[in-house]
Motif scaffolding. Structure first.
Motif, short mmCIF file in Angstrom:
data_model
loop_
_atom_site.label_atom_id
_atom_site.label_comp_id
_atom_site.label_asym_id
_atom_site.label_seq_id
_atom_site.Cartn_x
_atom_site.Cartn_y
_atom_site.Cartn_z
N LYS A 159 1.05 -1.16 -0.34
CA LYS A 159 -0.15 0.38 -0.10
C LYS A 159 1.44 1.48 0.34
O LYS A 159 0.19 2.35 -0.77
CB LYS A 159 -0.97 0.12 0.70
N LYS A 160 2.13 1.33 0.57
CA LYS A 160 2.26 2.56 1.48
C LYS A 160 3.79 3.09 -0.23
O LYS A 160 3.62 3.53 -0.69
CB LYS A 160 3.45 2.03 2.12
N LEU A 161 4.39 1.54 -0.98
CA LEU A 161 4.96 1.45 -1.97
C LEU A 161 4.65 2.40 -3.39
O LEU A 161 4.79 3.22 -4.52
CB LEU A 161 5.26 0.23 -2.70
N LEU A 162 2.75 1.89 -3.40
CA LEU A 162 2.38 2.58 -4.14
C LEU A 162 1.32 3.65 -4.38
O LEU A 162 1.10 4.27 -5.16
CB LEU A 162 0.27 1.60 -3.79
N ILE A 163 1.38 4.41 -2.41
CA ILE A 163 1.38 5.50 -2.87
C ILE A 163 2.40 6.40 -3.53
O ILE A 163 2.66 7.41 -4.24
CB ILE A 163 0.87 6.00 -1.20
N LEU A 164 3.49 5.75 -3.08
CA LEU A 164 4.77 6.79 -3.74
C LEU A 164 5.29 6.81 -5.15
O LEU A 164 5.51 7.16 -5.69
CB LEU A 164 5.70 5.94 -3.06
N LYS A 165 4.64 5.55 -5.43
CA LYS A 165 4.49 5.52 -6.73
C LYS A 165 3.61 5.93 -7.95
O LYS A 165 4.38 6.63 -8.64
CB LYS A 165 4.54 3.63 -7.48
N LYS A 166 2.79 6.07 -7.68
CA LYS A 166 1.77 7.15 -8.26
C LYS A 166 3.02 8.70 -7.84
O LYS A 166 1.71 9.17 -8.68
CB LYS A 166 0.26 7.27 -7.38
N ALA A 167 2.63 8.68 -7.05
CA ALA A 167 3.20 9.94 -6.74
C ALA A 167 4.65 10.28 -7.42
O ALA A 167 4.70 11.99 -8.27
CB ALA A 167 3.99 10.49 -4.61
N LYS A 168 5.64 9.45 -7.54
CA LYS A 168 6.58 9.78 -8.86
C LYS A 168 6.36 10.18 -10.23
O LYS A 168 6.63 10.65 -10.95
CB LYS A 168 7.50 8.39 -8.41
N GLN A 169 4.82 9.15 -10.15
CA GLN A 169 4.69 9.04 -11.83
C GLN A 169 4.12 10.61 -12.02
O GLN A 169 3.88 10.86 -13.47
CB GLN A 169 3.24 8.09 -11.98
N LYS A 170 4.16 11.34 -10.88
CA LYS A 170 3.11 12.85 -11.56
C LYS A 170 3.96 13.41 -12.05
O LYS A 170 4.48 14.73 -11.75
CB LYS A 170 2.25 13.40 -10.16
N SER A 171 5.22 13.23 -10.96
CA SER A 171 6.39 14.46 -11.48
C SER A 171 7.88 13.45 -12.49
O SER A 171 8.03 12.95 -11.24
CB SER A 171 6.90 14.62 -10.08
N GLN A 172 8.02 14.05 -13.16
CA GLN A 172 8.97 13.18 -14.32
C GLN A 172 10.35 13.18 -13.80
O GLN A 172 11.28 12.56 -14.76
CB GLN A 172 8.14 13.34 -15.79
N LYS A 173 10.43 14.26 -13.44
CA LYS A 173 11.65 14.63 -13.51
C LYS A 173 12.47 14.49 -12.13
O LYS A 173 13.56 14.88 -11.67
CB LYS A 173 11.71 16.03 -13.58
#
Length: 298
Positions: A254-268
């Motif tokens: 669950k926690k990794l999914l939260i971070l993964k989605k946030a990372k996808q929103k910021s490409q740089k």
């Protein structure tokens, strides 16, 4: 400095290794001047906090252990009997104006050894605060309610801040409340317990200069990670968000999914997370800016 000759042994902590070709290297005065220049940033210069003499101009990074000032004692004379009553210990003001009066920029590590009976505070009259580019706060001590307000407001050249909060005085709430006052901070590291990530992320997003954030939640229970998307969107210069925290197998995905989605929103953004279930921490990229090598005085 330790000379390492057996490279088969396990080495813990930070190590500085230099290999020189004896056949091509001239070990003259120039060599040792260059060597000192390379080694000096790894070894801070110590000073006694209770002495008002200026620090050496030869060094840029300093450390000290703040000492206890005299306690406030008043005397009462009820019924003509002399009695002494100890009043509350006043806060100790960490004022190093005289020590750093001749320095234009200062890197400072404060190591609290747990022996202070009083808490510590800062005042706007501490001129040296405007000279700080690096500050590390570690050890057992109580910070006054306005300590971090003054720190973020007056340290207008502070680039790197390392905070290892003591168990007796959580710090993330104060950081959350006042970090928006900072106009220069780029690197922030917080080690604390029971961190409210939702509040912290929201507050950090108000500090637009942040580039490198390192957060360690040392609670024994699994921490509650919130979505950092707002932080990533508002802090456009942010390239690293690194989080440590105890996590169970049930909540890891669950926690990794939260971070993964946030990372996808910021490409740089270079976004990395380390979820651990014991007390051993692995160092993240860009950790060197926080100067966490063991303190060895010059």
């Amino acid at each position: 400095m330790d000379l390492i000759t057996d490279f088969s042994i396990s080495i813990f902590g930070n190590v500085f290794v230099m290999l020189c070709n004896k056949s091509t290297t001239v070990f003259d005065e120039k060599f040792f001047v260059n060597l000192l220049h390379k080694l000096k940033p790894f070894f801070p210069c110590s000073f006694v906090s209770s002495r008002s003499s200026p620090v050496s101009l030869k060094y840029d990074w300093f450390y000290t252990t703040p000492t206890q000032q005299e306690s406030g004692i008043i005397t009462n004379v009820p019924d003509m009997l002399f009695k002494r009553r100890r009043i509350a210990e006043p806060y100790i003001t960490l004022n190093y104006n005289e020590q750093f009066q001749e320095k234009e920029e200062v890197q400072l590590s404060l190591l609290f050894n747990g022996e202070l009976k009083s808490g510590v505070t800062l005042t706007a009259s501490c001129v040296y605060l405007s000279k700080l580019t690096y500050l590390s706060l570690c050890g057992t001590v109580r910070y006054s309610n306005d300590f971090f307000e003054i720190l973020f407001r007056c340290c207008n050249r502070l680039v790197t801040l390392n905070i290892e909060a003591p168990g007796i005085c959580p710090c993330f709430t104060f950081v959350s409340r006042f970090i928006s006052l900072s106009q220069s901070l780029k690197n922030l590291r917080i080690v604390d317990k029971r961190i409210d990530f939702k509040t912290l992320f929201s507050s950090l997003s108000q500090c637009k200069t942040l580039e490198n954030i390192n957060i360690s939640d040392m609670s024994s229970n699994s921490f509650d990670l919130s979505d950092p998307s707002t932080l990533l969107q508002k802090c456009e210069k942010l390239y690293c968000l690194y989080i440590y925290g105890s996590v169970s197998d049930k909540t890891r995905t669950k926690k990794l999914l939260i971070l993964k989605k946030a990372k996808q929103k910021s490409q740089k953004l270079h976004l990395k997370v380390n979820l651990f279930s014991n007390s051993h921490l692995a160092y993240d990229p860009f950790i060197d800016v926080f100067k966490l090598n063991p303190i060895k005085p010059i």
